[in-house]
Write a protein that holds these residues in place. Structure first.
Motif, PDB file in Angstrom:
ATOM      1  N   ALA A   9       4.883  -5.183   6.457  1.00  0.00           N
ATOM      2  CA  ALA A   9       4.281  -6.522   6.525  1.00  0.00           C
ATOM      3  C   ALA A   9       3.099  -6.581   7.494  1.00  0.00           C
ATOM      4  O   ALA A   9       2.184  -7.376   7.304  1.00  0.00           O
ATOM      5  CB  ALA A   9       5.345  -7.536   6.937  1.00  0.00           C
ATOM      6  N   SER A  10       3.086  -5.758   8.521  1.00  0.00           N
ATOM      7  CA  SER A  10       2.037  -5.840   9.534  1.00  0.00           C
ATOM      8  C   SER A  10       0.813  -4.971   9.214  1.00  0.00           C
ATOM      9  O   SER A  10      -0.136  -4.955   9.976  1.00  0.00           O
ATOM     10  CB  SER A  10       2.609  -5.410  10.890  1.00  0.00           C
ATOM     11  OG  SER A  10       3.040  -4.075  10.816  1.00  0.00           O
ATOM     12  N   THR A  11       0.832  -4.287   8.120  1.00  0.00           N
ATOM     13  CA  THR A  11      -0.250  -3.358   7.789  1.00  0.00           C
ATOM     14  C   THR A  11      -1.393  -4.067   7.071  1.00  0.00           C
ATOM     15  O   THR A  11      -1.182  -4.993   6.298  1.00  0.00           O
ATOM     16  CB  THR A  11       0.284  -2.231   6.879  1.00  0.00           C
ATOM     17  OG1 THR A  11       1.374  -1.608   7.539  1.00  0.00           O
ATOM     18  CG2 THR A  11      -0.769  -1.197   6.598  1.00  0.00           C
ATOM     19  N   ARG A  12      -2.624  -3.597   7.334  1.00  0.00           N
ATOM     20  CA  ARG A  12      -3.804  -4.135   6.639  1.00  0.00           C
ATOM     21  C   ARG A  12      -3.642  -3.927   5.131  1.00  0.00           C
ATOM     22  O   ARG A  12      -2.987  -3.001   4.689  1.00  0.00           O
ATOM     23  CB  ARG A  12      -5.051  -3.390   7.095  1.00  0.00           C
ATOM     24  CG  ARG A  12      -5.417  -3.607   8.510  1.00  0.00           C
ATOM     25  CD  ARG A  12      -6.666  -2.848   8.921  1.00  0.00           C
ATOM     26  NE  ARG A  12      -7.389  -2.220   7.840  1.00  0.00           N
ATOM     27  CZ  ARG A  12      -8.116  -1.123   7.959  1.00  0.00           C
ATOM     28  NH1 ARG A  12      -8.217  -0.525   9.114  1.00  0.00           N
ATOM     29  NH2 ARG A  12      -8.757  -0.602   6.935  1.00  0.00           N
ATOM     30  N   ARG A  13      -4.305  -4.760   4.362  1.00  0.00           N
ATOM     31  CA  ARG A  13      -4.237  -4.658   2.903  1.00  0.00           C
ATOM     32  C   ARG A  13      -5.628  -4.494   2.282  1.00  0.00           C
ATOM     33  O   ARG A  13      -5.796  -4.712   1.096  1.00  0.00           O
ATOM     34  CB  ARG A  13      -3.577  -5.904   2.316  1.00  0.00           C
ATOM     35  CG  ARG A  13      -2.199  -6.183   2.833  1.00  0.00           C
ATOM     36  CD  ARG A  13      -1.185  -5.451   2.062  1.00  0.00           C
ATOM     37  NE  ARG A  13       0.129  -5.817   2.589  1.00  0.00           N
ATOM     38  CZ  ARG A  13       1.223  -5.224   2.283  1.00  0.00           C
ATOM     39  NH1 ARG A  13       1.194  -4.247   1.433  1.00  0.00           N
ATOM     40  NH2 ARG A  13       2.357  -5.581   2.806  1.00  0.00           N
ATOM     41  N   ASP A  14      -6.628  -4.100   3.053  1.00  0.00           N
ATOM     42  CA  ASP A  14      -7.985  -4.003   2.529  1.00  0.00           C
ATOM     43  C   ASP A  14      -8.295  -2.587   2.026  1.00  0.00           C
ATOM     44  O   ASP A  14      -9.295  -1.984   2.365  1.00  0.00           O
ATOM     45  CB  ASP A  14      -9.000  -4.444   3.582  1.00  0.00           C
ATOM     46  CG  ASP A  14      -8.905  -3.629   4.861  1.00  0.00           C
ATOM     47  OD1 ASP A  14      -7.887  -2.938   5.045  1.00  0.00           O
ATOM     48  OD2 ASP A  14      -9.853  -3.685   5.656  1.00  0.00           O
ATOM     49  N   TYR A  15      -7.410  -2.064   1.201  1.00  0.00           N
ATOM     50  CA  TYR A  15      -7.580  -0.732   0.632  1.00  0.00           C
ATOM     51  C   TYR A  15      -6.938  -0.709  -0.756  1.00  0.00           C
ATOM     52  O   TYR A  15      -6.176  -1.606  -1.116  1.00  0.00           O
ATOM     53  CB  TYR A  15      -6.931   0.343   1.517  1.00  0.00           C
ATOM     54  CG  TYR A  15      -5.455   0.109   1.727  1.00  0.00           C
ATOM     55  CD1 TYR A  15      -4.521   0.564   0.800  1.00  0.00           C
ATOM     56  CD2 TYR A  15      -4.996  -0.590   2.833  1.00  0.00           C
ATOM     57  CE1 TYR A  15      -3.180   0.323   0.967  1.00  0.00           C
ATOM     58  CE2 TYR A  15      -3.654  -0.829   3.013  1.00  0.00           C
ATOM     59  CZ  TYR A  15      -2.742  -0.364   2.090  1.00  0.00           C
ATOM     60  OH  TYR A  15      -1.419  -0.601   2.260  1.00  0.00           O
ATOM     61  N   VAL A  16      -7.257   0.287  -1.513  1.00  0.00           N
ATOM     62  CA  VAL A  16      -6.621   0.508  -2.808  1.00  0.00           C
ATOM     63  C   VAL A  16      -5.834   1.806  -2.694  1.00  0.00           C
ATOM     64  O   VAL A  16      -6.385   2.855  -2.358  1.00  0.00           O
ATOM     65  CB  VAL A  16      -7.677   0.627  -3.933  1.00  0.00           C
ATOM     66  CG1 VAL A  16      -7.007   0.961  -5.248  1.00  0.00           C
ATOM     67  CG2 VAL A  16      -8.485  -0.653  -4.042  1.00  0.00           C
TER      68      VAL A  16
END
Length: 128
Positions: A9-16
């Motif tokens: 939940a705390s991880t960035r999500r701006d990647y594929v």
């Protein structure tokens, strides 16, 4: 291997995130062969004996070789890479190969018959 850290939940999500299946298996299998041979043939100790011109020690090491078909290899994880490693040692060196995976199949033929037995995580201690 794995992406669990990317999914917290705390991880960035701006990647594929993508999967590159079937690509690294042969390379990792070759690396595993190299490491097994280096350990079993005691290359480092033999090289040390040779550099000291200790031919008696080098001969003693060589006399203790175990043939690869006498050995059992354990593969922890039977995805693309683990399956390729299992196949390489089973077919190429006639070794007995045991596998361990999170969810073992009800019967053992899942990885092309290259694994003698597949252990689940509930049997990890037995596998090791």
């Amino acid at each position: 291997a794995g992406c669990n850290q990317l999914l917290t939940a705390s991880t960035r999500r701006d990647y594929v995130a993508t999967r590159l299946a079937g690509f690294f298996g042969p390379d990792m299998a070759e690396y595993a062969v190299l490491q097994v041979l280096a350990l079993e043939r005691r290359f480092s100790e033999t090289r040390d004996c040779q550099s000291r011109r200790d031919w008696t020690g080098a001969r003693a090491i060589c006399s203790q070789y175990r043939r690869l078909p006498q050995l059992t290899l354990g593969v922890l994880g039977l995805g693309d890479i683990g399956s390729c490693v299992a196949r390489t040692f089973s077919q190429g060196f006639s070794m007995k190969v045991l596998g361990c995976k999170r969810s073992p199949p009800a019967s053992g033929g899942e990885v092309g018959g290259h694994v003698t037995d597949i252990f689940g995580m509930d049997r990890l201690g037995e596998f090791l």
